[in-house]
Each structure stands twice: as C-alpha cells, then as structure tokens.
Design a protein around this motif. Structure first.
Motif, PDB file in Angstrom:
ATOM      1  N   ASP A   7      -6.226   4.638  10.454  1.00 43.55           N
ATOM      2  CA  ASP A   7      -5.029   5.457  10.574  1.00 43.55           C
ATOM      3  C   ASP A   7      -5.087   6.639   9.607  1.00 43.55           C
ATOM      4  OD1 ASP A   7      -4.815   4.043   8.262  1.00 43.55           O
ATOM      5  OD2 ASP A   7      -2.879   3.135   8.693  1.00 43.55           O
ATOM      6  N   ARG A   8      -6.270   6.886   9.022  1.00 44.07           N
ATOM      7  CA  ARG A   8      -6.550   8.052   8.181  1.00 44.07           C
ATOM      8  C   ARG A   8      -5.893   7.980   6.806  1.00 44.07           C
ATOM      9  NH1 ARG A   8      -5.403  12.890  12.634  1.00 44.07           N
ATOM     10  NH2 ARG A   8      -6.428  11.866  14.394  1.00 44.07           N
ATOM     11  N   GLN A   9      -5.485   6.832   6.383  1.00 40.07           N
ATOM     12  CA  GLN A   9      -4.853   6.731   5.078  1.00 40.07           C
ATOM     13  C   GLN A   9      -5.380   5.538   4.298  1.00 40.07           C
ATOM     14  OE1 GLN A   9      -0.666   5.836   5.033  1.00 40.07           O
ATOM     15  NE2 GLN A   9      -0.821   4.225   6.561  1.00 40.07           N
ATOM     16  N   ALA A  10      -5.295   5.655   2.981  1.00 39.97           N
ATOM     17  CA  ALA A  10      -5.535   4.541   2.078  1.00 39.97           C
ATOM     18  C   ALA A  10      -4.190   4.161   1.466  1.00 39.97           C
ATOM     19  CB  ALA A  10      -6.532   4.924   0.990  1.00 39.97           C
ATOM     20  N   ILE A  11      -4.041   2.896   1.114  1.00 38.83           N
ATOM     21  CA  ILE A  11      -2.772   2.403   0.585  1.00 38.83           C
ATOM     22  C   ILE A  11      -3.033   1.638  -0.701  1.00 38.83           C
ATOM     23  CG2 ILE A  11      -0.799   0.878   0.996  1.00 38.83           C
ATOM     24  CD1 ILE A  11      -1.029   1.439   3.939  1.00 38.83           C
ATOM     25  N   GLY A  12      -2.200   1.888  -1.695  1.00 34.78           N
ATOM     26  CA  GLY A  12      -2.248   1.148  -2.937  1.00 34.78           C
ATOM     27  C   GLY A  12      -1.141   0.118  -2.984  1.00 34.78           C
ATOM     28  N   TRP A  13      -1.500  -1.125  -3.311  1.00 36.22           N
ATOM     29  CA  TRP A  13      -0.554  -2.237  -3.312  1.00 36.22           C
ATOM     30  C   TRP A  13      -0.425  -2.807  -4.727  1.00 36.22           C
ATOM     31  CZ3 TRP A  13       1.593  -3.311   1.456  1.00 36.22           C
ATOM     32  CH2 TRP A  13       0.914  -2.837   2.584  1.00 36.22           C
ATOM     33  N   ASN A  14       0.752  -3.299  -5.030  1.00 32.17           N
ATOM     34  CA  ASN A  14       0.946  -4.057  -6.255  1.00 32.17           C
ATOM     35  C   ASN A  14       1.116  -5.520  -5.885  1.00 32.17           C
ATOM     36  OD1 ASN A  14       3.106  -5.306  -8.370  1.00 32.17           O
ATOM     37  ND2 ASN A  14       1.733  -3.858  -9.385  1.00 32.17           N
ATOM     38  N   ILE A  15       0.157  -6.340  -6.273  1.00 34.81           N
ATOM     39  CA  ILE A  15       0.179  -7.766  -5.980  1.00 34.81           C
ATOM     40  C   ILE A  15       0.538  -8.512  -7.258  1.00 34.81           C
ATOM     41  CG2 ILE A  15      -1.074  -9.709  -4.992  1.00 34.81           C
ATOM     42  CD1 ILE A  15      -0.810  -7.295  -3.121  1.00 34.81           C
TER      43      ILE A  15
END
Length: 507
Positions: A490-498
């Motif tokens: 989808d052309r994006q990177a995502i940063g997550w807080n786990i």
C-alpha cells in the motif's frame, strides 16, 4: 345455444389436454403464495373429483394404473420440495438470529463484516451460498469469546504511532539503523530507497542509484553505510549522512474509533496518491557496486563485523563479497530454484538462505576453510524468509501458511509450528523477548512467541493499518516511540508501539 355449449365443451377439452401434457415444478425458494399454489395444484389434485377427472381423460393413452402411479410420484416430488423449502426457511431464521445476536454484542471477526450485514441472506441466494455463510457464522459464534478478548487486548498493547508515506510503489523491505542517529530505511519497487525520521515521519534522504526495484535494505553494524539489493542484478553499498529534525507531538491515532475492515480498490489508491518527498536530499552514485549475479538480487545482508556481505539472487545462488575490494569470495550454490531471502547471524559467521524449492540452507563460515551446508526441509511451498534468533534457533516462514521454529542442533523436525490463514512474508524476531512478527498476504500482522502461542494481532481498519499485502516486519526494541515497523504494497511503512510487558502478561 347449442353452438355456444359446444364451443364451451371444446374449449374445456383443449384446456384439459394442455394441462395433462404440462408439468410446472416451482423453485424451493419461491414465496408463500407460490408454495400455496403448488400445494393446491398437486395436493388438492388428489381429491376424489380432481383425481376422477384426471383419470377419465378421454385423450390419454396411458393405462389407468400407470396414470395413478404417475400422480402418486408427482405428489412425492412435491412433498420433497416442500421439506427442502421448510428446511431452507429454518436455516435462514437461524442465521438471522445469530447475526442479530453478534451485532448486538458488537462482535467483528476476521474475514467477515457483521455490522454491515454481510451474512444477511436474500431470497436469490443459492443453497451453497447459504451453507458457506452458515459455516462462517457458526465459526464466529464458537470463537466469539476469545475473539472479543483478543480484540480488546490488542487495542491496549498494540498502537499505531506513525505512518511513513512517500514511495510511489509498494515497499518490499525495511530496516532500522544500528548506529546513531537511529533512522528507518525502506526499499521500494519504485527504484528508490528512503531514510526516515522515526519520530516525525519525515523523509531524510532518498537513494536513486538503482535502475530496478529495490528489494532489500540493511545497515552496517557500526558505520553509517547502507546495503541495498535490486532487480537490476546488482547490490549497492552507499554512505549516508542525515540530520534528525525536531520531534513534533505524536497524535494518538489509536483513540480513533475502530471501524470495520474495508477493501480498498486500486482506484482508491490512485485517488489518494501522495507525491514523493521532493525537499529531501538524494544520493545517486553508490560507494561500491557488487556485480556477478545473472538474475534479480532479491536480498542482501552484512556478515558479522561488516567486512563482508552476502547476496541472494533469482539465479539460484548466494554470493559472498569482500566489501573493501568488491571481489566475489565464494558462491553458495545448491538450491534448485530461485532464492527469496538471506539472513546472517548477529554474532556468528553463519548465513541462512531460503528458496522457492521449499527449503532453506544453513552456511557456516566460522572456519574459513570449510563451507558446510545443512538443508532444512519441512515446508510444502516457497520459503519466503528464514531468520536467526540470538540463540541457536532459526525461524522460517512460508507461502504454505506456516511458520516453523528450528533448533540448529537438530534440523530433522521443527520444535514449534505456527499455522495461519494466509501466506507469510519476511518475518522478524525481537532480540530481547523473542517475539515473532508475522506479516501476511491478507494485510494482517500477528505476533507469536517462540513456542507458537499467539500473542496479538495488530489493529487494522479502514483508518489504520495496511490496506494491501504486508511484505516485511522489523523490530527495534531500543526505540521508545516505535519498537516494531511493518511495510507493504500500500506504499507505506507503519511504526507501532508494542507494550511488550503487557503483552506477555496477558499471555
């Protein structure tokens, strides 16, 4: 008057003749009015008057006994249709009851959209459609307690923090630098690699040296140097210098009300296309170009110490290079089909390569004079990636929808097997807690421990999460803002807080 009565008799005889030679069998999903009409035509036809008129037709050539048997068979057919119709109605009532109950509880489960009434049936649905939807509904009903608990806990421990948008095509791979300043790197099918500020989501640098899709990006263990692999049959080593911008307050996207999953079309993507960053600096010439492959270079990684690199290619070989001289040191051959990934051990001179031949191989360079190989067989489809843990384990993911945990000392069978509902792409394992992040073809990202216990599923709705296949995941446990990153087509990177302590506590 005689003429008129004669015409009436002729018309009645013609009507009876047409009726005796025609048979109308109604569909089981007809209306109540149709069904009552069918009952009148067939069941009431068994009354003495109608039966007598049917049996005494002068133009019938069938014997009386055969005609009686035929009428009885027609009656049996009608009763069978009636039983099927009633069973159909009962199934529909059961489905609607379950739908209403689940909708009242706000239950949403993977693969269906209850709130929008995806399981509401219509009269035109076929029996096979009703059967399939009934199975799906019963599956949701039996697991609704567990699913509800997981959905609630996931929101508490897994939060979307930042989206990195700017590539013009899907993102194949991502990685986090091992030195200061800590930045995120992405490799895209748009022929570019980008470096991002983790906190602000701003593009810091763009690499434009490749002539094909950039399939992999990895950072040097001690220097500000990046390694990229490309579809142009080369791997590039290039130096970078970035300056981090001033961090801005992070919006809490996790508080946005979660809506049901929706399927975005290509038209939606086109309408929401974002122009790539034009104000960030760019690099066009690599420091070193590694050439020797005869096919797409699908992945590359640094060997421990950073003095050598290994590349994996569709030409079925993995090559070991000396970084300083750019010379080919050794070619690792043995796979029967194209390679899909390569990974090096963080502390030892070990390399693992995965392939479309359903195997992955372990290469040992601890003794410079010996290049031994162990073949791990256990998957039934393409092995998309195989990665090391800090200990003596390797975790492999495959298109056969399984993830397997292996002990390097025992390659005959896995010590744990994780079964999923979708093909698994480039996985990653956290260094400290050994949590496996699984990116899937079906846009989901799931977390498991090394024993195969599912810990969480990252939130995904029409407002957050990936909208296309998730290609890769990467952990960065030392970062307080985002400790898990994912990218997709989808052309994006995502940063997550786990929240790892809370995640393990719920386990």
């Amino acid at each position: 008057m005689p003429v008129e009565s004669g015409s009436n008799v002729a018309a009645r005889q013609a009507k009876q003749k047409r009726k005796s030679h025609s048979l109308s069998i109604r569909r089981t999903n007809s209306t109540e009015q149709d069904r009552s009409g069918l009952q009148r035509d067939m069941l009431e036809g068994q009354s003495s008057d109608n039966l007598e008129s049917f049996l005494r037709m002068e133009d019938s050539k069938l014997p009386l006994s055969l005609r009686s048997n035929l009428l009885d068979l027609f009656s049996q057919i009608e009763r069978e249709f009636e039983n099927l119709y009633l069973e159909n109605l009962e199934l529909r009532r059961e489905i609607e009851t379950l739908n209403d109950r689940l909708a009242a509880e706000g239950q949403t489960f993977e693969g269906a959209d209850l709130a929008k009434g995806a399981l509401k049936t219509k009269a035109s649905h076929s029996t096979s459609q009703l059967s399939q939807k009934l199975k799906t509904t019963y599956k949701a009903s039996t697991s609704k307690i567990v699913s509800s608990f997981k959905a609630t806990s996931t929101r508490a421990v897994c939060q979307l923090v930042k989206e990195y948008v700017g590539h013009r095509d899907g993102i194949w791979d991502l990685s986090v630098t091992r030195t200061q300043p800590v930045v995120l790197g992405t490799a895209s099918a748009d022929h570019t690699a980008m470096l991002w500020s983790i906190e602000t989501g701003k593009c810091l640098l763009k690499y434009l040296g490749h002539q094909g899709s950039v399939n992999s990006i990895k950072f040097h263990p001690t220097e500000q140097v990046a390694l990229t692999a490309s579809g142009d049959q080369t791997a590039h080593i290039w130096r970078y210098m970035v300056q981090l911008p001033t961090p801005q307050p992070v919006a809490d996207i996790s508080q946005t009300p979660c809506e049901e999953d929706v399927d975005f079309s290509d038209k939606d993507d086109a309408d929401g296309e974002v122009e790539g960053p034009n104000d960030c600096p760019s690099i066009r010439v690599p420091t070193t170009t590694l050439r020797s492959h005869q096919g797409v270079v699908i992945a590359a990684d640094w060997l421990v110490g950073g003095k050598q690199v290994v590349t994996a290619s569709w030409d079925r070989a993995a090559n070991l290079y000396d970084v300083e001289t750019s010379e080919l040191v050794h070619s690792l051959t043995g796979h029967d089909q194209e390679l899909t990934h390569c990974c090096t051990h963080p502390n030892q001179r070990l390399v693992v390569t995965s392939s479309r031949d359903t195997t992955f191989r372990l290469w040992d360079f601890r003794d410079p004079s010996i290049h031994s190989v162990n073949v791990f067989q256990g998957h039934t489809d393409t092995v998309t990636s195989a990665v090391f843990t800090v200990g003596d384990n390797v975790v492999s993911g495959s298109d056969d929808r399984t993830v397997k945990v292996w002990d390097l000392k025992n390659m005959r069978s896995p010590i744990a097997t994780i079964r999923t509902d979708s093909a698994v792409n480039r996985i990653s394992v956290s260094v400290n807690q050994k949590i496996i992040a699984l990116p899937h073809d079906n846009r989901q990202v799931r977390l498991f421990d090394m024993s195969g216990v599912r810990l969480a599923r990252l939130p995904r709705s029409n407002r957050q999460g990936h909208r296309r296949m998730v290609c890769c995941s990467a952990w960065c446990e030392d970062n307080t803002t985002c400790n898990l990153f994912t990218c997709g087509f989808d052309r994006q990177a995502i940063g997550w807080n786990i929240n790892i302590p809370a995640l393990l506590q719920e386990k």
